[in-house]
Design a protein around this motif. Structure first.
Motif, PDB file in Angstrom:
ATOM      1  N   SER A  23       0.830  -1.206   0.000  1.00 38.46           N
ATOM      2  CA  SER A  23       0.000   0.000   0.000  1.00 38.46           C
ATOM      3  C   SER A  23       0.864   1.256   0.000  1.00 38.46           C
ATOM      4  O   SER A  23       0.567   2.226  -0.707  1.00 38.46           O
ATOM      5  N   THR A  24       1.933   1.236   0.767  1.00 40.17           N
ATOM      6  CA  THR A  24       2.851   2.372   0.810  1.00 40.17           C
ATOM      7  C   THR A  24       3.510   2.581  -0.556  1.00 40.17           C
ATOM      8  O   THR A  24       3.629   3.714  -1.031  1.00 40.17           O
ATOM      9  N   ILE A  26       2.307   1.676  -3.488  1.00 39.65           N
ATOM     10  CA  ILE A  26       1.284   2.155  -4.425  1.00 39.65           C
ATOM     11  C   ILE A  26       1.070   3.653  -4.240  1.00 39.65           C
ATOM     12  O   ILE A  26       0.977   4.404  -5.213  1.00 39.65           O
ATOM     13  N   LYS A  27       1.039   4.115  -3.003  1.00 39.41           N
ATOM     14  CA  LYS A  27       0.883   5.544  -2.722  1.00 39.41           C
ATOM     15  C   LYS A  27       2.069   6.335  -3.281  1.00 39.41           C
ATOM     16  O   LYS A  27       1.901   7.372  -3.926  1.00 39.41           O
ATOM     17  N   SER A  28       3.275   5.834  -3.045  1.00 40.41           N
ATOM     18  CA  SER A  28       4.480   6.516  -3.535  1.00 40.41           C
ATOM     19  C   SER A  28       4.508   6.569  -5.059  1.00 40.41           C
ATOM     20  O   SER A  28       4.892   7.583  -5.648  1.00 40.41           O
ATOM     21  N   GLY A  30       1.931   6.613  -6.976  1.00 36.68           N
ATOM     22  CA  GLY A  30       0.952   7.631  -7.363  1.00 36.68           C
ATOM     23  C   GLY A  30       1.549   9.024  -7.311  1.00 36.68           C
ATOM     24  O   GLY A  30       1.294   9.865  -8.182  1.00 36.68           O
ATOM     25  N   GLU A  31       2.372   9.278  -6.296  1.00 36.32           N
ATOM     26  CA  GLU A  31       3.047  10.567  -6.183  1.00 36.32           C
ATOM     27  C   GLU A  31       4.031  10.773  -7.334  1.00 36.32           C
ATOM     28  O   GLU A  31       4.136  11.871  -7.884  1.00 36.32           O
TER      29      GLU A  31
END
Length: 107
Positions: A23-24, A26-28, A30-31
């Motif tokens: 999840s971390t 995937i978030k990164s 996205g950034e």
């Protein structure tokens, strides 16, 4: 029985940690995608500046060679940056796909 419960607890913790890490990531990613979009916009605006510089070169006879050189270099830079941002976007999409496969396999 205790060993089995302990082992199961360990497996659950590993799964939870891997899901959290995924999840971390995937978030990164996205950034990174957002940053890539910004770079793409800069390349687009640089290309517009290059077109304006080329037009100025046509209008200004005494400095036209200098304007032409600048316009060509700006266009080249804009194309290179745009291609790089597309390559980054493609790589990010591939990574996201692989992370989603890992995430699906976890369940």
């Amino acid at each position: 029985m205790r060993d089995e419960a302990h082992n199961l607890t360990g497996v659950c913790k590993v799964c939870f940690d891997k899901t959290k890490s995924t999840s971390t990531l995937i978030k990164s990613i996205g950034e990174i995608g957002q940053i890539t979009n910004t770079v793409h916009e800069i390349a687009y605006n640089t290309n517009i500046l290059a077109v304006n510089t080329a037009l100025q070169a046509v209008r200004s006879s005494e400095n036209s060679n200098g304007f032409s050189v600048v316009a060509k270099e700006m266009r080249k830079l804009s194309k290179d940056v745009d291609q790089s941002s597309k390559d980054i976007r493609e790589t990010v999409q591939n990574i996201l796909h692989e992370l989603n496969v890992i995430d699906q396999d976890a369940y």
